[in-house]
Design a protein around this motif. Sequence first.
Motif, PDB file in Angstrom:
ATOM      1  N   ARG A  86       4.355   2.395   1.165  1.00  0.00           N
ATOM      2  CA  ARG A  86       4.749   2.931   2.446  1.00  0.00           C
ATOM      3  C   ARG A  86       5.822   3.812   2.636  1.00  0.00           C
ATOM      4  O   ARG A  86       6.899   2.882   2.709  1.00  0.00           O
ATOM      5  CB  ARG A  86       4.684   1.960   3.490  1.00  0.00           C
ATOM      6  CG  ARG A  86       4.707   2.401   5.060  1.00  0.00           C
ATOM      7  CD  ARG A  86       4.536   1.179   6.003  1.00  0.00           C
ATOM      8  NE  ARG A  86       4.513   1.461   7.318  1.00  0.00           N
ATOM      9  CZ  ARG A  86       5.428   1.674   8.181  1.00  0.00           C
ATOM     10  NH1 ARG A  86       6.651   1.656   7.573  1.00  0.00           N
ATOM     11  NH2 ARG A  86       5.330   2.373   9.234  1.00  0.00           N
ATOM     12  N   HIS A 130      -0.103   6.027  -3.421  1.00  0.00           N
ATOM     13  CA  HIS A 130      -0.826   5.253  -4.465  1.00  0.00           C
ATOM     14  C   HIS A 130      -0.007   6.091  -5.607  1.00  0.00           C
ATOM     15  O   HIS A 130      -0.327   6.888  -6.217  1.00  0.00           O
ATOM     16  CB  HIS A 130      -2.216   5.361  -4.425  1.00  0.00           C
ATOM     17  CG  HIS A 130      -3.021   4.872  -3.176  1.00  0.00           C
ATOM     18  ND1 HIS A 130      -3.402   3.732  -3.047  1.00  0.00           N
ATOM     19  CD2 HIS A 130      -2.954   5.478  -2.227  1.00  0.00           C
ATOM     20  CE1 HIS A 130      -3.592   3.566  -1.806  1.00  0.00           C
ATOM     21  NE2 HIS A 130      -3.679   4.808  -0.999  1.00  0.00           N
ATOM     22  N   TYR A 186       1.293   7.024   2.890  1.00  0.00           N
ATOM     23  CA  TYR A 186       0.893   5.863   1.924  1.00  0.00           C
ATOM     24  C   TYR A 186       0.654   6.459   0.898  1.00  0.00           C
ATOM     25  O   TYR A 186      -0.134   7.268   0.587  1.00  0.00           O
ATOM     26  CB  TYR A 186      -0.269   5.121   2.509  1.00  0.00           C
ATOM     27  CG  TYR A 186       0.103   4.256   3.614  1.00  0.00           C
ATOM     28  CD1 TYR A 186       0.368   2.849   3.728  1.00  0.00           C
ATOM     29  CD2 TYR A 186      -0.023   4.778   4.907  1.00  0.00           C
ATOM     30  CE1 TYR A 186       0.975   2.149   4.531  1.00  0.00           C
ATOM     31  CE2 TYR A 186       0.384   3.998   6.028  1.00  0.00           C
ATOM     32  CZ  TYR A 186       0.604   2.595   5.904  1.00  0.00           C
ATOM     33  OH  TYR A 186       1.135   1.943   6.831  1.00  0.00           O
ATOM     34  N   MET A 234       0.906   0.495  -3.904  1.00  0.00           N
ATOM     35  CA  MET A 234       0.624   1.269  -2.952  1.00  0.00           C
ATOM     36  C   MET A 234       2.114   1.040  -2.177  1.00  0.00           C
ATOM     37  O   MET A 234       2.756   0.170  -1.944  1.00  0.00           O
ATOM     38  CB  MET A 234      -0.408   0.930  -1.811  1.00  0.00           C
ATOM     39  CG  MET A 234      -0.288   1.672  -0.733  1.00  0.00           C
ATOM     40  SD  MET A 234      -1.772   1.279   0.356  1.00  0.00           S
ATOM     41  CE  MET A 234      -1.327  -0.250   1.277  1.00  0.00           C
ATOM     42  N   GLU A 271       7.522  -0.503   2.582  1.00  0.00           N
ATOM     43  CA  GLU A 271       6.702  -1.497   1.996  1.00  0.00           C
ATOM     44  C   GLU A 271       6.137  -1.267   0.492  1.00  0.00           C
ATOM     45  O   GLU A 271       5.975   0.223   0.370  1.00  0.00           O
ATOM     46  CB  GLU A 271       5.429  -1.859   2.816  1.00  0.00           C
ATOM     47  CG  GLU A 271       5.669  -2.216   4.222  1.00  0.00           C
ATOM     48  CD  GLU A 271       4.261  -2.593   5.134  1.00  0.00           C
ATOM     49  OE1 GLU A 271       3.559  -2.939   4.705  1.00  0.00           O
ATOM     50  OE2 GLU A 271       4.716  -1.984   6.207  1.00  0.00           O
ATOM     51  N   CYS A 272       5.884  -2.088  -0.499  1.00  0.00           N
ATOM     52  CA  CYS A 272       5.065  -1.829  -1.678  1.00  0.00           C
ATOM     53  C   CYS A 272       4.311  -3.054  -2.051  1.00  0.00           C
ATOM     54  O   CYS A 272       4.767  -4.321  -1.823  1.00  0.00           O
ATOM     55  CB  CYS A 272       6.339  -1.780  -2.747  1.00  0.00           C
ATOM     56  SG  CYS A 272       5.764  -1.594  -4.375  1.00  0.00           S
ATOM     57  N   SER A 312      -1.012  10.989  -2.530  1.00  0.00           N
ATOM     58  CA  SER A 312      -0.224  10.704  -0.946  1.00  0.00           C
ATOM     59  C   SER A 312      -1.542  10.726   0.148  1.00  0.00           C
ATOM     60  O   SER A 312      -2.331  11.722   0.133  1.00  0.00           O
ATOM     61  CB  SER A 312       0.716  11.858  -1.034  1.00  0.00           C
ATOM     62  OG  SER A 312       1.437  11.805  -1.928  1.00  0.00           O
ATOM     63  N   ASN A 313      -1.303   9.736   1.021  1.00  0.00           N
ATOM     64  CA  ASN A 313      -2.257   9.837   2.144  1.00  0.00           C
ATOM     65  C   ASN A 313      -1.058   9.903   3.308  1.00  0.00           C
ATOM     66  O   ASN A 313      -0.465   8.938   3.480  1.00  0.00           O
ATOM     67  CB  ASN A 313      -3.077   8.480   2.264  1.00  0.00           C
ATOM     68  CG  ASN A 313      -4.028   8.653   1.101  1.00  0.00           C
ATOM     69  OD1 ASN A 313      -4.917   9.403   1.189  1.00  0.00           O
ATOM     70  ND2 ASN A 313      -3.797   7.612   0.244  1.00  0.00           N
ATOM     71  N   THR A 328      -0.208  10.126   7.132  1.00  0.00           N
ATOM     72  CA  THR A 328      -0.721   9.853   8.389  1.00  0.00           C
ATOM     73  C   THR A 328      -0.583  10.734   9.506  1.00  0.00           C
ATOM     74  O   THR A 328       0.242  11.606   9.341  1.00  0.00           O
ATOM     75  CB  THR A 328       0.127   8.654   9.130  1.00  0.00           C
ATOM     76  OG1 THR A 328       1.330   8.696   9.299  1.00  0.00           O
ATOM     77  CG2 THR A 328      -0.173   7.460   7.740  1.00  0.00           C
TER      78      THR A 328
END
Length: 152
Positions: A109, A70, A68, A107, A96-97, A137-138, A140
């Motif tokens: 995906r 940002h 994810y 954000m 996804e946005c 960046s996150n 997962t």
Amino acid sequence: MSLNQVDRQILALIQKDASLSTAEIADKVGLSQSPCWRRISRLEQEGYIKGKVAILEPKKLGFDMLVYAHVRLSSHGRTQLAEFEELIQSYDEVTECYTMAGTMDFMLRIISKGIEGYEQFVRDKLLSLDYVQEVHSNVTMTCVKRSTSLPL
């Protein structure tokens, strides 16, 4: 149109398994096939059903990285919002946005084949845009729950 209980049952069945035949759905909701088909057609025409897809297993296809990200645009980048949104739609890696309220503008995906694939995406596509100021960046780790079903 308001949805009744049978409509909701039909939607719940379809979102769980879109491969069900009209006859199978009709049997499960207590209708005959023709009225069930008419309800499904009406739900499609009225936009309750946007499409029917197969959900693929990303890891089987080599996509083992889900991030994810940002994104913040620079102050002069605000004039390029439409351009950015159009570009994002063309990037297959972005699944996804969302526009965001708060400190970040978007954000994303993003799915990729490993950290190298993600790094290449960020460098070649996001950071190559003059008006992208920051990307956070996150990454997962473990998927605890993944669902496309809405609570009906």
